[in-house]
Scaffold this motif. Structure first.
Motif, PDB file in Angstrom:
ATOM      1  N   ALA A 103      15.738  -7.880   6.387  1.00 22.48           N
ATOM      2  CA  ALA A 103      15.695  -6.534   5.807  1.00 22.48           C
ATOM      3  C   ALA A 103      16.256  -6.559   4.389  1.00 22.48           C
ATOM      4  O   ALA A 103      15.682  -5.961   3.468  1.00 22.48           O
ATOM      5  CB  ALA A 103      16.485  -5.559   6.675  1.00 22.48           C
ATOM      6  N   GLU A 104      17.371  -7.261   4.200  1.00 21.57           N
ATOM      7  CA  GLU A 104      17.955  -7.372   2.863  1.00 21.57           C
ATOM      8  C   GLU A 104      17.038  -8.173   1.938  1.00 21.57           C
ATOM      9  O   GLU A 104      16.885  -7.834   0.757  1.00 21.57           O
ATOM     10  CB  GLU A 104      19.330  -8.036   2.960  1.00 21.57           C
ATOM     11  CG  GLU A 104      20.369  -7.180   3.687  1.00 21.57           C
ATOM     12  CD  GLU A 104      21.689  -7.900   3.860  1.00 21.57           C
ATOM     13  OE1 GLU A 104      21.840  -9.027   3.309  1.00 21.57           O
ATOM     14  OE2 GLU A 104      22.577  -7.348   4.543  1.00 21.57           O
ATOM     15  N   PHE A 105      16.411  -9.213   2.472  1.00 23.45           N
ATOM     16  CA  PHE A 105      15.513 -10.031   1.664  1.00 23.45           C
ATOM     17  C   PHE A 105      14.333  -9.202   1.175  1.00 23.45           C
ATOM     18  O   PHE A 105      13.945  -9.275  -0.003  1.00 23.45           O
ATOM     19  CB  PHE A 105      15.028 -11.225   2.494  1.00 23.45           C
ATOM     20  CG  PHE A 105      14.202 -12.221   1.739  1.00 23.45           C
ATOM     21  CD1 PHE A 105      14.804 -13.151   0.905  1.00 23.45           C
ATOM     22  CD2 PHE A 105      12.818 -12.251   1.863  1.00 23.45           C
ATOM     23  CE1 PHE A 105      14.054 -14.090   0.206  1.00 23.45           C
ATOM     24  CE2 PHE A 105      12.051 -13.182   1.174  1.00 23.45           C
ATOM     25  CZ  PHE A 105      12.673 -14.099   0.343  1.00 23.45           C
ATOM     26  N   ALA A 106      13.762  -8.397   2.053  1.00 23.84           N
ATOM     27  CA  ALA A 106      12.619  -7.564   1.668  1.00 23.84           C
ATOM     28  C   ALA A 106      13.009  -6.539   0.611  1.00 23.84           C
ATOM     29  O   ALA A 106      12.191  -6.193  -0.261  1.00 23.84           O
ATOM     30  CB  ALA A 106      12.043  -6.861   2.899  1.00 23.84           C
ATOM     31  N   GLU A 107      14.236  -6.043   0.659  1.00 21.78           N
ATOM     32  CA  GLU A 107      14.695  -5.107  -0.364  1.00 21.78           C
ATOM     33  C   GLU A 107      14.790  -5.776  -1.724  1.00 21.78           C
ATOM     34  O   GLU A 107      14.543  -5.147  -2.754  1.00 21.78           O
ATOM     35  CB  GLU A 107      16.064  -4.537   0.027  1.00 21.78           C
ATOM     36  CG  GLU A 107      16.024  -3.574   1.210  1.00 21.78           C
ATOM     37  CD  GLU A 107      17.403  -3.080   1.587  1.00 21.78           C
ATOM     38  OE1 GLU A 107      18.387  -3.514   0.936  1.00 21.78           O
ATOM     39  OE2 GLU A 107      17.510  -2.269   2.530  1.00 21.78           O
ATOM     40  N   GLN A 108      15.133  -7.059  -1.731  1.00 15.58           N
ATOM     41  CA  GLN A 108      15.335  -7.785  -2.981  1.00 15.58           C
ATOM     42  C   GLN A 108      14.041  -8.389  -3.531  1.00 15.58           C
ATOM     43  O   GLN A 108      13.950  -8.671  -4.732  1.00 15.58           O
ATOM     44  CB  GLN A 108      16.359  -8.904  -2.761  1.00 15.58           C
ATOM     45  CG  GLN A 108      17.738  -8.400  -2.362  1.00 15.58           C
ATOM     46  CD  GLN A 108      18.613  -9.507  -1.798  1.00 15.58           C
ATOM     47  OE1 GLN A 108      18.237 -10.680  -1.796  1.00 15.58           O
ATOM     48  NE2 GLN A 108      19.787  -9.138  -1.306  1.00 15.58           N
ATOM     49  N   VAL A 109      13.056  -8.611  -2.646  1.00  9.51           N
ATOM     50  CA  VAL A 109      11.818  -9.296  -3.037  1.00  9.51           C
ATOM     51  C   VAL A 109      10.650  -8.352  -2.760  1.00  9.51           C
ATOM     52  O   VAL A 109      10.176  -8.250  -1.629  1.00  9.51           O
ATOM     53  CB  VAL A 109      11.649 -10.616  -2.264  1.00  9.51           C
ATOM     54  CG1 VAL A 109      10.369 -11.331  -2.698  1.00  9.51           C
ATOM     55  CG2 VAL A 109      12.862 -11.513  -2.456  1.00  9.51           C
ATOM     56  N   PRO A 110      10.160  -7.646  -3.758  1.00 12.03           N
ATOM     57  CA  PRO A 110       9.152  -6.608  -3.506  1.00 12.03           C
ATOM     58  C   PRO A 110       7.846  -7.127  -2.931  1.00 12.03           C
ATOM     59  O   PRO A 110       7.129  -6.387  -2.256  1.00 12.03           O
ATOM     60  CB  PRO A 110       8.941  -5.978  -4.886  1.00 12.03           C
ATOM     61  CG  PRO A 110       9.470  -6.961  -5.870  1.00 12.03           C
ATOM     62  CD  PRO A 110      10.574  -7.684  -5.176  1.00 12.03           C
ATOM     63  N   GLU A 111       7.505  -8.378  -3.188  1.00 14.49           N
ATOM     64  CA  GLU A 111       6.252  -8.921  -2.648  1.00 14.49           C
ATOM     65  C   GLU A 111       6.348  -9.259  -1.160  1.00 14.49           C
ATOM     66  O   GLU A 111       5.328  -9.488  -0.511  1.00 14.49           O
ATOM     67  CB  GLU A 111       5.845 -10.198  -3.408  1.00 14.49           C
ATOM     68  CG  GLU A 111       5.677 -10.025  -4.896  1.00 14.49           C
ATOM     69  CD  GLU A 111       6.945 -10.400  -5.660  1.00 14.49           C
ATOM     70  OE1 GLU A 111       6.826 -10.784  -6.834  1.00 14.49           O
ATOM     71  OE2 GLU A 111       8.055 -10.336  -5.058  1.00 14.49           O
ATOM     72  N   CYS A 112       7.574  -9.330  -0.644  1.00 10.57           N
ATOM     73  CA  CYS A 112       7.742  -9.767   0.739  1.00 10.57           C
ATOM     74  C   CYS A 112       7.595  -8.595   1.703  1.00 10.57           C
ATOM     75  O   CYS A 112       8.298  -7.587   1.588  1.00 10.57           O
ATOM     76  CB  CYS A 112       9.108 -10.423   0.937  1.00 10.57           C
ATOM     77  SG  CYS A 112       9.306 -11.109   2.603  1.00 10.57           S
TER      78      CYS A 112
END
Length: 301
Positions: A103-112
């Motif tokens: 969830a945190e990764f998706a917030e930081q990486v818009p393409e994910c």
């Protein structure tokens, strides 16, 4: 870890994929089967692939072994508009914290695409509900690594929620590269009998049970397949796709999505696209598989 420019294949990949997108008139590519995960977990995954050579007799070099920032920049240079962070637990009490990380990764990486996972345990329904409330767009289930039965009663409410929400699960349920106790089409077919609208994306085209998983796609309109490693030289040596089923790839062409297994692939990224091109199923089929099907599925179009 190497910089992007230090990975030998990247420049050739980038040039090929730019020409591929231009020829087909695509605004980008979508890869529904990429892996981003906490470093200590990924390190163990890489160790597994480093050891798989002695176990199978075939080396499995990881072509894109690099720091996370390098891997992200690599996919951006390849023209990826969207990709996943497929994580998967191999034991209880692991999925919930993996979901926090993704969830945190998706917030930081818009393409994910916001990715989540689960395991058959008493808390599964609660943390899957939480992930959905937080906007999870795709889940990952790995029947082989997790060594669990998808028919486990603890997962029944999970499948029900995912069916009701219309959120797909990329599910590794085929018996490749090595069979598990619960792999193969049988257990998944029973889940689908109970939840016929359940959206599943069968990883690796169901390798090596290609025909049987195409049969499931015929029976259940919510079943899609991803191309991960299928049709490549690496896969065709041991588990060639049946020539008799090639026309079926056209028939279900609106439910096939490109997947790669990046970064854990033993060949250049571009080869996965070259393998699709040499099927000679037409440019419109390639447009759907490499972009449009997933773009429509995940609201990118």
């Amino acid at each position: 870890m190497p910089a992007v420019s230090a990975i030998p294949e990247v420049a050739a990949d980038e040039a090929y994929l730019a020409a591929f997108r231009q020829r087909l008139g695509l605004p980008g590519l979508v890869d529904v089967h990429t892996h981003f995960m906490p470093h200590r977990v990924l390190r163990k995954v890489w160790a597994y692939f480093d050891d798989i050579g002695p176990m199978t007799g075939r080396p499995w070099p990881i072509t894109y072994r690099a720091d996370e920032s390098v891997r992200l920049e690599t996919l951006r240079r390849f023209g990826l508009r969207a990709f996943t962070a497929l994580v998967y637990p191999h034991r209880p009490e692991m999925a919930a914290w993996l979901n926090e990380w993704t969830a945190e990764f998706a917030e930081q990486v818009p393409e994910c695409l916001h990715t989540a996972t689960f395991f058959p345990e008493p808390t599964a329904a609660d943390y899957v509900r939480t992930a959905l409330e937080r906007g999870a767009q795709v889940f990952k289930a790995h029947i082989q690594v997790g060594a669990y039965d998808p028919r486990d009663p603890l997962l029944d409410p999970v499948w029900g929620m995912l069916s009701d929400a219309g959120v797909p699960t990329v599910i590794h349920c085929g018996s490749g590269p090595a069979p598990g106790v619960f792999t193969g089409p049988g257990p998944v077919a029973e889940v689908l009998d109970r939840h016929p609208r359940l959206p599943l994306i069968v990883a690796h085209m169901g390798m090596p049970e290609y025909t049987e998983f195409l049969d499931l796609a015929d029976r259940f309109t919510g079943v899609a397949l991803d191309t991960t490693m299928a049709f490549t030289d690496f896969a065709e040596i041991d588990v060639p796709f049946p020539a008799a089923d090639r026309q079926r790839l056209v028939d279900v062409g609106d439910r096939i999505m490109f997947g790669s297994d990046f970064p854990n692939i033993p060949y250049p990224y571009r080869h996965a696209f070259q393998a699709l091109e040499r099927l000679e199923l037409g440019d419109e089929w390639l447009r759907r598989v490499c972009y449009r099907n997933a773009a429509e599925r995940f609201g990118l179009a």
